[in-house]
Enzyme design. Structure first.
Site, PDB file in Angstrom:
ATOM      1  N   GLU A  73       0.811  -1.219   0.000  1.00  0.00           N
ATOM      2  CA  GLU A  73       0.000   0.000   0.000  1.00  0.00           C
ATOM      3  C   GLU A  73       0.847   1.272   0.000  1.00  0.00           C
ATOM      4  O   GLU A  73       0.371   2.339   0.392  1.00  0.00           O
ATOM      5  CB  GLU A  73      -0.934   0.020   1.215  1.00  0.00           C
ATOM      6  CG  GLU A  73      -1.838  -1.187   1.359  1.00  0.00           C
ATOM      7  CD  GLU A  73      -2.853  -1.354   0.233  1.00  0.00           C
ATOM      8  OE1 GLU A  73      -2.860  -0.514  -0.693  1.00  0.00           O
ATOM      9  OE2 GLU A  73      -3.614  -2.335   0.270  1.00  0.00           O
ATOM     10  N   HIS A  94      -6.517  -3.534  10.372  1.00  0.00           N
ATOM     11  CA  HIS A  94      -7.580  -4.468   9.998  1.00  0.00           C
ATOM     12  C   HIS A  94      -8.383  -4.834  11.262  1.00  0.00           C
ATOM     13  O   HIS A  94      -8.457  -5.997  11.643  1.00  0.00           O
ATOM     14  CB  HIS A  94      -6.984  -5.728   9.371  1.00  0.00           C
ATOM     15  CG  HIS A  94      -6.444  -5.520   8.003  1.00  0.00           C
ATOM     16  ND1 HIS A  94      -6.478  -6.504   7.038  1.00  0.00           N
ATOM     17  CD2 HIS A  94      -5.844  -4.453   7.415  1.00  0.00           C
ATOM     18  CE1 HIS A  94      -5.922  -6.050   5.920  1.00  0.00           C
ATOM     19  NE2 HIS A  94      -5.524  -4.810   6.133  1.00  0.00           N
TER      20      HIS A  94
END
Length: 198
Positions: A73, A94
């Site tokens: 990312e 997450h």
């Protein structure tokens, strides 16, 4: 400041706070003096990362230091930092309750005072895009706007701050807010905090 050691410490803190599992999630910090951005490497357990594993990138995406692949990312981290000069740390997590709303493609309103103080208005969910793509980076930036957090549809959360401590605070407040919002919706219709509390 030793930004590599700083990043390693926050990676362990993120993992052991239950904000992610295994090697998922990623963190970046920017040295405001040099503009260099320090990122966690791709696919490495947070407990085993050393200073040599940290990847240092320039704002244009070229690698200044490091032999590992940066987090998948990296484009999202650089895109946000290039657009937001007030942001020097980004933590992509997450967390379970935040992801409940991410998979529903729903925003999380500021239903508690802590959320209004730390994040201002609603935390928006970015449109879905595959992990590691420029599309995801663009969607995350659009959903984040000038705020402190956004959700990634079917994926996770992104929290930002002036430094890693501020970004980590947002991570915790977001997940607490998501948990409370989830529970409150099971018995009624939550009332958001009106206006922003500073």
């Amino acid at each position: 400041m030793n930004y590599k050691e700083h990043l390693i410490a926050y990676g362990k803190r993120m993992l052991h706070s239950g904000l992610t599992v295994e090697t998922w999630g990623n963190i970046s910090v920017r040295d405001p003096e040099t503009g260099l951005i320090y990122l966690t490497p791709s696919g490495m357990p947070y407990d085993s990362i050393t200073g040599e594993d940290i990847v240092v990138m320039r704002p244009d995406g070229t690698i200044a230091e490091g032999f590992r692949k940066p987090t998948v990312e990296w484009a999202m981290h650089l895109g946000i930092m290039n657009a937001r000069r007030d942001v020097n740390a980004i933590i992509h997590t997450h967390p379970i309750y935040s992801q409940v709303f991410a998979v529903l493609h729903e925003d999380i309103p500021p239903v508690i005072d802590e959320a209004a103080q730390a994040m201002g208005g609603s935390v928006k969910t970015a449109e879905y895009a595959l992990p590691g793509t420029k599309e995801l980076a663009q969607n995350a930036l659009a959903a984040l706007g000038n705020g402190a957090a956004c959700l990634l549809a079917n994926h996770g959360a992104v929290c930002v701050g002036k430094d890693a401590n501020a970004a980590f605070k947002v991570c915790n407040v977001l997940e607490m807010t998501a948990h409370i919002y989830y529970m409150a919706r099971s018995i009624g219709e939550p009332e958001p905090v009106t206006g922003r509390i500073n």
